[in-house]
Design a protein around this motif. Structure first.
Motif, PDB file in Angstrom:
ATOM      1  N   VAL A   2      37.491  36.204  52.404  1.00  0.00           N
ATOM      2  CA  VAL A   2      37.552  37.031  51.187  1.00  0.00           C
ATOM      3  C   VAL A   2      36.762  36.300  50.091  1.00  0.00           C
ATOM      4  O   VAL A   2      36.969  35.100  49.879  1.00  0.00           O
ATOM      5  N   PRO A   3      35.822  37.029  49.441  1.00  0.00           N
ATOM      6  CA  PRO A   3      35.045  36.320  48.404  1.00  0.00           C
ATOM      7  C   PRO A   3      35.992  35.791  47.320  1.00  0.00           C
ATOM      8  O   PRO A   3      36.934  36.449  46.930  1.00  0.00           O
ATOM      9  N   LEU A   4      35.681  34.565  46.885  1.00  0.00           N
ATOM     10  CA  LEU A   4      36.512  33.997  45.817  1.00  0.00           C
ATOM     11  C   LEU A   4      36.265  34.788  44.533  1.00  0.00           C
ATOM     12  O   LEU A   4      35.160  35.207  44.251  1.00  0.00           O
ATOM     13  N   MET A   5      37.332  34.988  43.798  1.00  0.00           N
ATOM     14  CA  MET A   5      37.243  35.817  42.591  1.00  0.00           C
ATOM     15  C   MET A   5      37.575  34.993  41.356  1.00  0.00           C
ATOM     16  O   MET A   5      38.623  34.380  41.287  1.00  0.00           O
ATOM     17  N   SER A   6      36.639  34.974  40.409  1.00  0.00           N
ATOM     18  CA  SER A   6      36.983  34.379  39.124  1.00  0.00           C
ATOM     19  C   SER A   6      36.926  35.509  38.105  1.00  0.00           C
ATOM     20  O   SER A   6      35.876  36.042  37.796  1.00  0.00           O
ATOM     21  N   LYS A   7      38.114  35.908  37.647  1.00  0.00           N
ATOM     22  CA  LYS A   7      38.167  37.039  36.726  1.00  0.00           C
ATOM     23  C   LYS A   7      38.486  36.535  35.326  1.00  0.00           C
ATOM     24  O   LYS A   7      39.109  35.492  35.153  1.00  0.00           O
ATOM     25  N   ARG A   8      38.026  37.296  34.329  1.00  0.00           N
ATOM     26  CA  ARG A   8      38.380  36.973  32.951  1.00  0.00           C
ATOM     27  C   ARG A   8      38.813  38.249  32.264  1.00  0.00           C
ATOM     28  O   ARG A   8      38.168  39.270  32.363  1.00  0.00           O
ATOM     29  N   GLU A   9      39.947  38.152  31.577  1.00  0.00           N
ATOM     30  CA  GLU A   9      40.432  39.297  30.796  1.00  0.00           C
ATOM     31  C   GLU A   9      40.683  38.853  29.369  1.00  0.00           C
ATOM     32  O   GLU A   9      41.206  37.756  29.140  1.00  0.00           O
ATOM     33  N   ILE A  10      40.266  39.703  28.423  1.00  0.00           N
ATOM     34  CA  ILE A  10      40.519  39.435  27.002  1.00  0.00           C
ATOM     35  C   ILE A  10      41.512  40.480  26.510  1.00  0.00           C
ATOM     36  O   ILE A  10      41.274  41.684  26.652  1.00  0.00           O
TER      37      ILE A  10
END
Ligand code: 6PG
Length: 257
Positions: A2-10
């Motif tokens: 599974v592709p690694l996910m770096s998410k950002r939420e503001i």
């Protein structure tokens, strides 16, 4: 794979009180999910002034958080610590203990403070690294994965005790380092970028007008973590949630006029 996910939420909320309440809801959801999935929640607390209201709210007898948090299943750590004794007014441990831990039933063995009273800051850092190894049952070279790391951001763009131009920003071998902070003429002990970026969730709590310029530079400016250390926090397979009040977020989405 599974592709690694770096998410950002503001996420922007109106006031500081709303900020603490929104953070408490995220923390409660995260803790419940971690305990459901893994039987425990690994949580790192941040220091400074912003999280004080959050910690007080979590321990407030009149609030759902105190009733619903699985306190006895949370392993408490600190994202960073000042190089002072635990009863020093500057201590991040003391602040969290006074605002929260002293008022709820957390088994003492679940509270892992930095032994920052050690005159040798580097030795305190090595000791904290050993504690991480023991509690997370790490094998050599393994990085702990926190369920939630709380962070703040200083007006200069530092986070935890990763300050501009600090060698600690480039630390990749150690989980914890002692770092000299010239402006305070003191050492700090801090989790390093590999630990911060291995967390499932990192939640920044940022409040106040004086941080708005830095918030914009960090979130909308070029990637310059040496100037703005908070930019180094990009969880490899997790999420960075920026929770801010209107004041701190007031310059976001604005182009230079
Ligand atoms: C500390 C914190 C530090 C803090 C920021 C923001 O030890 O002081 O870990 O990184 O989060 O300086 O502090 P305020 O919340 O007081 O603005």
């Amino acid at each position: 794979m599974v592709p690694l996910m770096s998410k950002r939420e503001i996420r922007i909320v109106g006031s500081t009180d709303e900020l603490s309440r929104a953070a408490a809801r995220v923390l409660l959801r995260c803790a419940k999910e971690a305990v459901r999935a893994r039987g425990r929640c690994a949580l790192a607390l941040s220091g400074g002034a912003t999280p004080k209201k959050l910690y007080r709210l979590l321990a407030d007898e009149g609030e759902q958080f105190r009733r619903e948090l699985p306190w006895e299943k949370i392993q408490f750590f600190w994202s960073d610590e000042r190089h002072v004794a635990p009863d020093d007014p500057e201590s991040n441990y003391r602040m969290a203990a006074e605002m929260m831990l002293a008022h709820v039933s957390v088994p003492p063995e679940n509270v892992h403070r930095v032994m920052a009273e050690d005159p040798e800051a580097e030795r305190a850092a090595r000791e904290y690294e050993r504690t991480l190894g023991e509690v997370f049952h790490l094998s050599a070279g393994e990085v702990p994965r926190f369920d939630l790391i709380l962070l703040g951001m200083g007006a200069c763009g530092h986070t935890a005790s990763l300050f501009p131009h600090s060698e600690a920003l480039r630390e990749r071998a150690h989980l914890v380092v002692a770092t000299w902070v010239e402006k305070f003429k003191a050492h700090r002990i801090t989790l390093t970028p590999p630990v911060l970026n291995n967390s499932s969730l990192v939640m920044f709590l940022v409040s106040g007008r004086e941080k708005a310029e830095t918030v914009r530079a960090v979130l909308e400016g070029p990637y310059e973590p040496d100037l703005y250390p908070a930019q180094v926090v990009r969880p490899t397979d997790g999420e960075a949630l920026w929770l801010m009040d209107e004041e701190a977020a007031r310059l976001l989405g604005q182009r230079d006029s």
